[in-house]
Design a protein around this motif. Structure first.
Motif, short mmCIF file in Angstrom:
data_model
loop_
_atom_site.label_atom_id
_atom_site.label_comp_id
_atom_site.label_asym_id
_atom_site.label_seq_id
_atom_site.Cartn_x
_atom_site.Cartn_y
_atom_site.Cartn_z
N PRO B 60 0.81 -1.22 0.00
CA PRO B 60 0.00 0.00 0.00
C PRO B 60 0.85 1.27 0.00
O PRO B 60 0.49 2.24 -0.66
N ARG B 61 1.97 1.27 0.71
CA ARG B 61 2.73 2.52 0.80
C ARG B 61 3.31 2.91 -0.55
O ARG B 61 3.23 4.06 -0.97
N GLN B 62 3.92 1.93 -1.20
CA GLN B 62 4.50 2.22 -2.51
C GLN B 62 3.39 2.63 -3.48
O GLN B 62 3.55 3.57 -4.26
N TYR B 63 2.29 1.90 -3.42
CA TYR B 63 1.19 2.17 -4.36
C TYR B 63 0.57 3.55 -4.13
O TYR B 63 0.34 4.30 -5.07
N GLN B 64 0.35 3.87 -2.85
CA GLN B 64 -0.26 5.17 -2.55
C GLN B 64 0.64 6.31 -3.00
O GLN B 64 0.17 7.33 -3.49
N SER B 65 1.95 6.14 -2.81
CA SER B 65 2.84 7.22 -3.25
C SER B 65 2.91 7.27 -4.78
O SER B 65 2.99 8.35 -5.36
N PHE B 66 2.84 6.11 -5.42
CA PHE B 66 2.78 6.09 -6.89
C PHE B 66 1.55 6.85 -7.39
O PHE B 66 1.61 7.58 -8.38
N MET B 67 0.42 6.69 -6.70
CA MET B 67 -0.81 7.36 -7.10
C MET B 67 -0.62 8.88 -7.12
O MET B 67 -1.30 9.59 -7.85
N LYS B 313 10.70 2.21 6.49
CA LYS B 313 11.38 3.01 5.48
C LYS B 313 11.12 2.37 4.12
O LYS B 313 11.21 1.16 3.99
N PHE B 314 10.77 3.17 3.15
CA PHE B 314 10.52 2.61 1.83
C PHE B 314 10.85 3.65 0.77
O PHE B 314 11.06 4.82 1.07
N THR B 315 10.92 3.20 -0.48
CA THR B 315 11.23 4.11 -1.56
C THR B 315 9.97 4.88 -1.94
O THR B 315 8.93 4.27 -2.18
N ASP B 316 10.08 6.19 -1.99
CA ASP B 316 8.94 7.03 -2.33
C ASP B 316 8.64 6.87 -3.82
O ASP B 316 9.43 7.27 -4.66
N HIS B 317 7.51 6.27 -4.14
CA HIS B 317 7.18 6.04 -5.55
C HIS B 317 6.46 7.21 -6.21
O HIS B 317 5.96 7.09 -7.31
N HIS B 318 6.41 8.32 -5.48
CA HIS B 318 5.91 9.55 -6.11
C HIS B 318 7.07 10.11 -6.93
O HIS B 318 7.79 11.01 -6.50
#
Lengths: 202, 501
Positions: B60-67, B313-318
């Protein structure tokens, strides 16, 4: 009458008692296997997530720079002697096992005092060069005191687990593969096949 | 105590001990079973899963930032995430690309989340009325969607590159996302597009030898590179085969020589009749010549910096301009004020922009003067060396502007390219001056009146009304059909739920 005679059952009962004792021991052995007890003798961080309530701690560590240099035991058990290390491990482990079995784990796990002392001394064990300064020690009267009257993580609050550590803080995560295995996956199989021809012309 | 009593007590004690042991054993088994369901994925992701939202169930975190790549609020000096009409901002471009799709419509890029929508909308893809119609080949879809590797695997790579853009419109519906860069099982980075692998092969390199840090750049290099559609691939007749011209090197000169040696041109300029080259965002190639690449920085380090949220900690997909996120990108290494850092970037960009605009004016003049020479009856032989110069000068200019961020990524190299292009453009104009006087023309060929986009498009003879009407018809009639068909297909895909949640 020796002690042995005292506890040995009468002759006609001995087979029955032997069978019963065997059953109890077998049950014990089964539990050792089911609980993966031997893994706790190792230094493998995976042993700590035999109980899933440690997953948050595991994942946060796994995303920290300490991942490269320190495993759970490097910080969380004492290293001044072999005996102390395993005594501490046993004590901590039994405490954890008890709380876990009673389903009394808190939403956010925090260290007790004994654990804090161990971690603090382990910070110093690796970072001695960063926290000692002969020059200051020789003429700043409060230098020793300034260094030792607080824990490292009063300031370094994100190290290494971050500040948010409840059971629900992290979700599903995939562990990074070892680099060598990752490299085999840079080109997926279907594409490997489709682009196999080493073309001489562009 | 009688011995009978003792035995009963013993019996009772044994019962209690064994009972407790059994309860403990049961508890261990229970909690082990529980672990199977804690921190488990929601769904299992299949090999060619194109739907980003399905991956998003597990991450969800990666996906939400991708959005958030759909956020269009950030504007910088050069780009940002807002839709900006590049032709309106700089009408010279209309003349430079006369006779080519880019003079119809060219916008600054928006976020990855708009990839499919924007290719629907751009006038460059025209208004197809069904399969086999429209100006563009199917190859144009290659960089727009994780449906692409899925479809390539289903029908074959060559087949994917064969036919018209409208032929596979119904197949491609998800914007650039997860499957473009990730292995669905391990989430390792992976290459999903054949063109990059083939380009590495042509250079005699093996992409599997890349390091993980290089992969954080190479997944971007699948698309953010210079490319062309090769129509003459041996054994691939009929296909417009996506190819990167890297065989002899990735510098602007090496690619120019490569194109010259195969007599390739993207289009013929409608005013000067020059066989033109269109440079398409050589972002990777230019970045590699800059100081950040030399220091081992990857694209993801600045465009997708780490982020912490809820203890993880994760990669910001925005994925966006680092100028929108200076604290997590630049300031990780550069401990200066945000304003000072942005000023540094803008300074490079502004200085280079000035030289580029001056160069554009020269190129416009060169095209117009060449047009005049043809008008006055110049011969092919007289024009050949001039057109070659125009081709080279504009290729270099385009290479320098089309690479978004190029003037920051590698300011010295971009400046160098602009100055070589300026020299060549002037060379062309000197030859033209001589030729024009030879043809009896005195004085200056006037600079065309192209102050606005509209004027410029009229000047190059574009019928914008017609183009826009065709696009509207296409959007009304064709796109709903595509979406309907895509929905039918995806409804049948189903979702493999992992647990009983």
């Amino acid at each position: 009458m020796s002690f042995l005679h005292k506890i040995l059952p009468p002759k006609e009962w001995q087979p029955v008692v032997a069978v019963l004792m065997g059953a109890i021991v077998a049950l014990g052995l089964y539990m050792v296997k089911a609980a993966n007890v031997t893994s706790y003798l190792s230094d493998d961080p995976k042993a700590c997530i035999n109980c899933h309530v440690m997953t948050t701690e595991y994942i946060t560590w796994q995303h920290s720079s300490h991942r490269e240099v320190a495993h759970c035991n490097d910080c969380h058990v004492p290293h001044d002697s072999f005996l102390k290390k395993y005594a501490f491990k046993a004590k901590d482990g039994l405490y954890h096992a008890t709380i876990y079995t009673l389903r009394a784990e808190p939403q956010a796990i925090i260290m007790h005092e004994a654990g804090q002392e161990v971690v603090q001394s382990n910070c110093i064990r690796c970072h001695k060069a960063q926290v000692t300064d002969a020059k200051s020690a020789s003429w700043v009267s409060s230098h020793m005191h300034d260094r030792l009257d607080r824990t490292c993580w009063e300031c370094h609050r994100e190290t290494p687990h971050g500040r948010v550590k409840s059971l629900s803080a992290v979700g599903y995560h995939v562990e990074p593969l070892p680099i060598k295995e990752q490299q085999e996956l840079f080109v997926p199989e279907w594409l490997e096949k489709a682009t196999e021809s080493k073309k001489s012309t562009p | 105590m009688s011995s009978r009593m003792k035995n009963w007590l013993l019996f009772a004690a044994t019962v209690v001990i064994v009972l407790l042991l059994s309860i403990l054993a049961n508890s261990i088994i229970n909690r082990k079973a529980e672990s199977q369901f804690a921190y488990q994925p929601q769904v299992s992701i299949n090999e060619h899963e194109p739907r980003n939202e399905i991956w998003g169930e597990n991450f969800p975190r990666q996906y939400q930032s991708f959005m958030r790549t759909r956020d269009t609020s950030f504007v910088s000096f050069m780009n940002g995430s807002k839709m900006r009409d590049a032709l309106e901002e700089d009408p010279n471009l209309v003349v430079l690309w006369a006779g080519y799709g880019f003079s119809k419509d060219y916008n600054q890029p928006r976020g990855h989340g708009y990839a499919v929508q924007d290719i629907y909308n751009t006038l460059r893809t025209g208004g197809p009325t069904g399969p086999g119609t429209g100006p563009m080949p199917s190859t144009c879809w290659t960089c727009k969607s994780p449906d692409v590797p899925r479809l390539m695997n289903e029908i074959g790579i060559k087949e994917f590159y064969t036919g018209k853009w409208a032929d596979i419109g119904a197949e491609i519906v998800n914007p650039i996302g997860c499957a473009d860069c990730h292995n669905p099982k391990t989430m390792s980075l992976q290459i999903s597009r054949p063109a990059l692998i083939e380009a590495f092969q042509s250079m005699g390199k093996d992409i599997n030898k890349a390091t993980h840090q290089e992969m954080r750049t190479l997944v971007c290099a699948q698309c953010h590179v210079e490319y062309y559609f090769n129509k003459n691939m041996p054994d691939k007749k009929g296909a417009q085969y996506l190819t990167f011209p890297w065989k002899d090197g990735t510098s602007v000169e090496a690619m120019e020589a490569y194109y010259d040696s195969m007599n390739f041109s993207d289009w013929t300029h409608s005013i000067s009749k020059t066989p033109m080259l269109k440079a398409q965002h050589p972002g990777y190639e230019l970045f590699m010549t800059g100081v950040h690449a030399a220091r081992g920085v990857s694209c993801a380090d600045c465009h997708m910096p780490y982020k912490a949220e809820g203890g993880q900690k994760f990669t910001d997909h925005h994925i966006r301009s680092p100028l929108d996120n200076v604290a997590n990108s630049c300031q990780v290494c550069h401990r200066q004020e945000k304003e000072a850092l942005i000023e540094d970037v803008y300074q490079r960009q502004k200085k280079i922009k000035k030289t580029q605009i001056a160069l554009e004016k020269l190129l416009v003049r060169a095209h117009v003067e060449a047009g005049k020479a043809w008008e006055l009856g110049a011969t092919e032989a007289q024009m050949k060396p001039i057109l070659q110069d125009i081709r080279h000068a504009q290729w270099r200019w385009d290479y320098s502007v089309a690479s978004h961020g190029g003037s920051f990524h590698s300011p010295v190299e971009v400046s160098r390219i602009v100055s070589t292009a300026t020299a060549i453009a002037q060379e062309a104009r000197i030859k033209l001056a001589r030729l024009l006087s030879e043809l009896g023309f005195k004085g200056e060929v006037p600079f065309p009146d192209i102050e606005t986009k509209e004027k410029a498009q009229r000047y190059v003879g574009l019928d914008m009304k017609k183009l826009e009407a065709e696009k509207e018809t296409f959007k009304e009639n064709i796109i709903p059909k595509w979406l309907e068909e895509a929905k039918k297909r995806e409804d049948q895909m189903g979702v493999d739920k992992v647990s009983m949640k």
